[in-house]
Motif scaffolding. Structure first.
Motif, mmCIF file in Angstrom:
data_model
loop_
_atom_site.group_PDB
_atom_site.id
_atom_site.type_symbol
_atom_site.label_atom_id
_atom_site.label_comp_id
_atom_site.label_asym_id
_atom_site.label_seq_id
_atom_site.Cartn_x
_atom_site.Cartn_y
_atom_site.Cartn_z
ATOM 1 N N ALA A 340 49.550 34.064 -0.074
ATOM 2 C CA ALA A 340 48.948 34.992 -1.036
ATOM 3 C C ALA A 340 47.937 35.899 -0.349
ATOM 4 O O ALA A 340 47.894 37.119 -0.588
ATOM 5 C CB ALA A 340 48.282 34.219 -2.171
ATOM 6 N N LEU A 341 47.117 35.320 0.518
ATOM 7 C CA LEU A 341 46.097 36.102 1.218
ATOM 8 C C LEU A 341 46.735 37.160 2.118
ATOM 9 O O LEU A 341 46.301 38.310 2.162
ATOM 10 C CB LEU A 341 45.211 35.169 2.045
ATOM 11 C CG LEU A 341 44.267 34.273 1.233
ATOM 12 C CD1 LEU A 341 43.692 33.170 2.108
ATOM 13 C CD2 LEU A 341 43.150 35.091 0.609
ATOM 14 N N TYR A 342 47.777 36.752 2.840
ATOM 15 C CA TYR A 342 48.417 37.728 3.726
ATOM 16 C C TYR A 342 49.108 38.832 2.923
ATOM 17 O O TYR A 342 48.923 40.020 3.199
ATOM 18 C CB TYR A 342 49.427 37.046 4.651
ATOM 19 C CG TYR A 342 50.215 38.063 5.445
ATOM 20 C CD1 TYR A 342 49.642 38.704 6.542
ATOM 21 C CD2 TYR A 342 51.497 38.439 5.056
ATOM 22 C CE1 TYR A 342 50.331 39.678 7.245
ATOM 23 C CE2 TYR A 342 52.198 39.417 5.760
ATOM 24 C CZ TYR A 342 51.610 40.035 6.847
ATOM 25 O OH TYR A 342 52.287 41.012 7.526
ATOM 26 N N VAL A 343 49.907 38.446 1.937
ATOM 27 C CA VAL A 343 50.689 39.427 1.185
ATOM 28 C C VAL A 343 49.782 40.396 0.425
ATOM 29 O O VAL A 343 49.934 41.616 0.507
ATOM 30 C CB VAL A 343 51.653 38.714 0.208
ATOM 31 C CG1 VAL A 343 52.319 39.731 -0.723
ATOM 32 C CG2 VAL A 343 52.706 37.938 0.979
ATOM 33 N N VAL A 346 46.536 41.833 3.132
ATOM 34 C CA VAL A 346 46.829 42.469 4.415
ATOM 35 C C VAL A 346 48.096 43.319 4.334
ATOM 36 O O VAL A 346 48.056 44.535 4.534
ATOM 37 C CB VAL A 346 46.972 41.407 5.541
ATOM 38 C CG1 VAL A 346 47.312 42.089 6.866
ATOM 39 C CG2 VAL A 346 45.696 40.585 5.662
ATOM 40 N N HIS A 347 49.201 42.702 4.004
ATOM 41 C CA HIS A 347 50.489 43.413 4.030
ATOM 42 C C HIS A 347 50.509 44.586 3.047
ATOM 43 O O HIS A 347 50.918 45.698 3.407
ATOM 44 C CB HIS A 347 51.626 42.434 3.705
ATOM 45 C CG HIS A 347 52.979 42.969 4.055
ATOM 46 N ND1 HIS A 347 53.582 42.743 5.285
ATOM 47 C CD2 HIS A 347 53.851 43.732 3.349
ATOM 48 C CE1 HIS A 347 54.755 43.347 5.306
ATOM 49 N NE2 HIS A 347 54.957 43.947 4.148
ATOM 50 N N GLU A 348 50.077 44.337 1.808
ATOM 51 C CA GLU A 348 50.131 45.396 0.797
ATOM 52 C C GLU A 348 49.110 46.494 1.058
ATOM 53 O O GLU A 348 49.270 47.624 0.602
ATOM 54 C CB GLU A 348 49.933 44.800 -0.590
ATOM 55 C CG GLU A 348 51.114 43.942 -1.039
ATOM 56 C CD GLU A 348 50.952 43.397 -2.451
ATOM 57 O OE1 GLU A 348 49.846 43.570 -3.029
ATOM 58 O OE2 GLU A 348 51.902 42.802 -2.965
ATOM 59 N N ASN A 352 52.980 47.691 3.569
ATOM 60 C CA ASN A 352 53.881 48.096 2.488
ATOM 61 C C ASN A 352 53.264 47.651 1.169
ATOM 62 O O ASN A 352 53.077 46.462 0.948
ATOM 63 C CB ASN A 352 55.255 47.456 2.685
ATOM 64 C CG ASN A 352 56.235 47.809 1.572
ATOM 65 O OD1 ASN A 352 55.910 48.571 0.662
ATOM 66 N ND2 ASN A 352 57.438 47.246 1.637
ATOM 67 N N ASP A 353 52.942 48.621 0.321
ATOM 68 C CA ASP A 353 52.242 48.277 -0.916
ATOM 69 C C ASP A 353 53.172 47.763 -2.015
ATOM 70 O O ASP A 353 52.707 47.413 -3.100
ATOM 71 C CB ASP A 353 51.429 49.479 -1.435
ATOM 72 C CG ASP A 353 52.329 50.674 -1.786
ATOM 73 O OD1 ASP A 353 53.560 50.570 -1.619
ATOM 74 O OD2 ASP A 353 51.777 51.699 -2.218
ATOM 75 N N ASN A 354 54.461 47.670 -1.734
ATOM 76 C CA ASN A 354 55.384 47.158 -2.748
ATOM 77 C C ASN A 354 56.478 46.312 -2.089
ATOM 78 O O ASN A 354 57.663 46.649 -2.145
ATOM 79 C CB ASN A 354 56.011 48.316 -3.536
ATOM 80 C CG ASN A 354 56.829 47.830 -4.716
ATOM 81 O OD1 ASN A 354 56.531 46.785 -5.306
ATOM 82 N ND2 ASN A 354 57.875 48.570 -5.062
ATOM 83 N N PRO A 355 56.101 45.192 -1.467
ATOM 84 C CA PRO A 355 57.096 44.368 -0.777
ATOM 85 C C PRO A 355 57.863 43.487 -1.750
ATOM 86 O O PRO A 355 57.480 43.328 -2.913
ATOM 87 C CB PRO A 355 56.234 43.518 0.155
ATOM 88 C CG PRO A 355 54.969 43.324 -0.627
ATOM 89 C CD PRO A 355 54.751 44.625 -1.366
#
Length: 487
Positions: A340-343, A346-348, A352-355
């Motif tokens: 959850a923390l990464y997605v 960081v990632h969003e 990519n704001d919509n993975p």
């Protein structure tokens, strides 16, 4: 039919039953297409208070607690659990209302809103992520595997047992999300607490409730300077350790943030506090103390050995299933929270704001699982697994807590001042606490005192940098505790 066959048969039956009950409860619930993050990481906001309480309890209570704390074979370790009650109350009355008012998915999302800076959110998330990946996940897999090896008295390599735990735990986290994790936590938790209480009574009966012959230092709750928890550490770092763990740690707070409303969440946290006060202290110290009288100083092997000796064959299978479930739920809880923390943080924000959340989470989960297995051998060298976990997590806990404190009780603090003080705090605690450093344990201070010194240093440095470098005057305010400020 051999006793080992009976144990394994009962173990497999109960384990499969817990999985089946979890599947039946979660089947058809949630709509990941409408809000993937909320469904996958917050169970769609649908956890009833008893699932919140059960998940919080079993996420924390696993083999690293039962094996590690009983492995110290002294009553003093109960102070960790008694002080945890204070941490849970702070979570319910201080942190949870803030998280709900700000509608946070992760605890670190609050930092972005308070500092108006996404970088501080990402950095703290990565520290939490590393804590789960490098500390908690491998530690719980190692301690769970050690317990199973001792309890079943089998010659299976430790790494084989660890791999089985890791694979099954990862499957829970990937395919079920937080909803499946929390539900399985609760079913497993009821079973584990019942069996752990039974072990306490059987252990006491084995010595006829007679503690004579056990050294007084193993029975006292007032630790001296050479004990694992000197009494004076309760006046400095202990309360802040509990505040950090229960109030800001995504692994714990994520369960409480997944309730339909703040009232239901608080009810669950208070129920978890009641369990922590009335049940947990006894089950994490009494078997260890009794094992000292029965077997001597055998360290982390104490709990598995006494359970193997005192329980009949069929009960060993049930207890093994409960312990296996505790390992799995603690492991997959850390996996789900780290993901959850990464997605979300960081990632969003940067990639990519919509993975595709389930697919991305699956890749991250596999990465952490492989890393955890690699580190199992490192934890196998530890003299005391629970003391090592507490000391290692000190690298992250106080620097992270300092940023939350600054964000909640001060206004007009520059994010870069907080970020720099976190980096400084990690380095400072490493220098203060690890052997080989030129300033290791100054004046012989306990590592809990060193954590308190680290926290004060981080807060002070942030305020000083804010004033001298960023030319901003921090303003003390409790406005954050009342809700978001209008934009």
């Amino acid at each position: 039919m051999t006793s080992q066959t009976i144990q394994i048969g009962v173990f497999l039956f109960v384990t499969i039953l817990i999985g089946l009950l979890t599947y039946l409860h979660c089947r058809g619930k949630g709509d990941r297409k409408s809000n993937q993050n909320k469904e996958y990481f917050l169970a769609g906001g649908g956890l009833a208070w008893y699932f919140v309480a059960g998940s919080i309890t079993l996420t924390n209570l696993s083999t690293d607690q039962l094996v590690g704390m009983n492995g110290n074979q002294m009553a003093l370790l109960a102070l960790w659990e008694l002080s945890a009650v204070v941490g849970l109350i702070v979570l319910a009355k201080v942190f949870l209302p803030v998280y709900y008012r700000y509608e946070c998915t992760t605890t670190t999302e609050l930092l972005e809103m308070r500092y108006n800076n996404k970088h501080i959110r990402a950095i703290i998330s990565l520290l939490f992520f590393l804590g789960s990946a490098l500390i908690f996940c491998p530690a719980v897999i190692y301690s769970g595997s050690l317990f199973m090896k001792n309890m079943f008295n089998v010659e299976i390599p430790l790494m084989t047992i660890a791999a089985a735990f890791a694979i099954v735990g990862a499957m829970y986290a990937v395919f079920g999300g937080l909803r499946a994790v929390a539900v399985s936590d609760t079913y497993s938790g009821v079973l584990l607490l019942a069996m752990a209480i039974l072990v306490v009574f059987l252990a006491l009966n084995a010595i006829d409730y007679d503690f004579s012959g056990i050294p007084q230092e193993r029975l006292t709750l007032i630790g001296d300077n050479d004990s694992p928890i000197p009494w004076h550490t309760l006046l400095t770092g202990m309360i802040f350790i509990q505040m950090f763990y229960w109030g800001t740690n995504q692994v714990i707070t994520q369960r409480a943030m997944a309730a339909p409303n703040i009232g239901e969440a608080q009810k669950g946290v208070f129920a978890a506090a009641g369990i922590r006060l009335l049940i947990v202290p006894a089950i994490i110290v009494i078997p260890g103390i009794v094992s000292y009288k029965l077997y001597g100083d055998i360290g982390d092997a104490a709990y598995g050995t006494i359970v193997f000796d005192l329980l009949p064959d069929w009960l060993r299978g049930i207890f093994a299933a409960a312990m296996a479930a505790a390992v799995l739920t603690t492991f997959n809880s850390n996996l789900n929270s780290a993901t959850a923390l990464y997605v979300c943080d960081v990632h969003e924000s940067y990639i990519n704001d919509n993975p595709n959340v389930p697919v991305l989470s699956g890749f991250v989960t596999i990465l952490i699982t492989v890393l955890s297995l690699i580190l199992v051998q490192v934890y196998a060298q530890a003299e005391s697994i629970i003391n090592l976990i507490q000391q290692l997590y000190g690298l992250l806990s106080m620097p992270i807590l300092s940023v939350f404190i600054l964000g909640l009780v001060f206004k007009n603090v520059h994010a870069h001042a907080g970020i720099f003080s976190v980096i400084f705090g990690v380095a400072l605690y490493a220098l203060l606490s690890f052997e080989g450093s030129p300033i290791h344990a100054p004046f012989g201070l306990h590592f809990i005192h060193l954590m308190f010194i680290t926290l004060i240093s981080c807060v002070s440095l942030s305020l000083l940098l804010n004033w001298l470098v960023y030319k901003q005057v921090p303003v003390f305010t409790l406005a954050a505790l009342k809700g978001p400020e209008p934009s």
